[in-house]
Scaffold this active site. Sequence first.
Site, PDB file in Angstrom:
ATOM      1  N   GLU A 107     -33.809-114.449 -50.752  1.00 44.91           N
ATOM      2  CA  GLU A 107     -32.421-114.056 -51.005  1.00 44.91           C
ATOM      3  C   GLU A 107     -31.574-114.246 -49.749  1.00 44.91           C
ATOM      4  O   GLU A 107     -32.043-114.001 -48.640  1.00 44.91           O
ATOM      5  CB  GLU A 107     -32.435-112.572 -51.424  1.00 44.91           C
ATOM      6  CG  GLU A 107     -31.154-112.050 -51.997  1.00 44.91           C
ATOM      7  CD  GLU A 107     -31.287-110.598 -52.477  1.00 44.91           C
ATOM      8  OE1 GLU A 107     -32.275-110.246 -53.164  1.00 44.91           O
ATOM      9  OE2 GLU A 107     -30.392-109.809 -52.147  1.00 44.91           O
ATOM     10  N   ASP A 109     -27.807-113.044 -48.526  1.00 45.82           N
ATOM     11  CA  ASP A 109     -26.783-112.093 -48.981  1.00 45.82           C
ATOM     12  C   ASP A 109     -25.517-112.027 -48.146  1.00 45.82           C
ATOM     13  O   ASP A 109     -25.601-111.877 -46.927  1.00 45.82           O
ATOM     14  CB  ASP A 109     -27.320-110.650 -48.858  1.00 45.82           C
ATOM     15  CG  ASP A 109     -28.344-110.294 -49.880  1.00 45.82           C
ATOM     16  OD1 ASP A 109     -28.379-110.935 -50.931  1.00 45.82           O
ATOM     17  OD2 ASP A 109     -29.117-109.356 -49.614  1.00 45.82           O
ATOM     18  N   GLU A 111     -22.444-109.191 -48.468  1.00 44.37           N
ATOM     19  CA  GLU A 111     -21.945-108.029 -49.215  1.00 44.37           C
ATOM     20  C   GLU A 111     -20.731-107.495 -48.473  1.00 44.37           C
ATOM     21  O   GLU A 111     -20.786-107.311 -47.259  1.00 44.37           O
ATOM     22  CB  GLU A 111     -23.009-106.926 -49.307  1.00 44.37           C
ATOM     23  CG  GLU A 111     -24.074-107.212 -50.334  1.00 44.37           C
ATOM     24  CD  GLU A 111     -25.060-106.066 -50.504  1.00 44.37           C
ATOM     25  OE1 GLU A 111     -24.969-105.050 -49.790  1.00 44.37           O
ATOM     26  OE2 GLU A 111     -25.934-106.197 -51.366  1.00 44.37           O
TER      27      GLU A 111
END
Length: 284
Positions: A107, A109, A111
């Site tokens: 993953e 990411d 955010e």
Amino acid sequence: MSGFSNGFMGIMMIMVVVVVALALSTTANGANFDQDFEVTFGDGRVRRFGRGQLLSLSLDQVSGSGFRSKKEYLFGRIDMQLKLIAGNSAGTVTAYYLSSEGPTHDEIDFEFLGNVSGQPYTLHTNVYTQGKGGREQQFHLWFDPTKNFHTYSVIWNPQLIIFLVDNTPIRVFKNHESIGVPFPKSQPMRIYSSLWNADQWATQGGLVKTDWSKAPFTAYYRNFNANPNHAAASAVFTGGAWQNQELNAWSRRRLRWVQRYFMIYNYCTDFKRFPQGVPLECKR
Ligand SMILES: *[C@@H]1O[C@H](CO)[C@@H](O)[C@H](O)[C@H]1NC(C)=O
């Protein structure tokens, strides 16, 4: 001129305007949210505008919302433009990430943790390899991400992962397989985005709660672009084959500038968290 030909000219003019508008709207970037993405949750809170070039997610007290790409990607450059929730966005999280599936998933990411009006968003980044994350780096941005669209990108090749904001590299995660750190290079990933509430921890460590009187909260997306061709990353690299590419001088300078003035957390320097020593990849 007679009334007839005046009317005729008017209709012709309108037709010309319509044809030009259609031509512009179909050539303006290949991105089309209807074609490339599907809703994952909060249906009704995911809205598409125009002919699918603009999408919004919203969050209310009942639910957030999300979408994901229909296709999977293995390496390439992914760009998306986001305009984040304006005003009081405390407690909200706008996530934009790449992920494979399963217990040993990889993953990458981004955010965005909301804040009270006038206080900066936190851009939280992480990399998971073989199901294991814990590689957080956080930043403040050098602009207000709620005023305009900005481009958030990932360049991913077998040697490295670069996180970029408006083409400025903010983080580089290199392949350190040679010292035993797994690197994402065999599991294809989908692109995901979601908007949800996390006021137990997101804003100032959970001290500031969401003001639901301001709901629904809305974030906007446009100009998605996925380019499997590594040459798309050339603006960031020195020349040559991607196997031995280095960030070019401008990109290295920008990266140092961001890390020096805008990075607010780096797992690699969190010695309290890792009393036995920081993770292996940090030592390089
Ligand atoms: C919110 O604002 C405070 C005060 O400026 C800052 O310390 C914090 O990093 C900001 N972001 C979040 C997500 O709390």
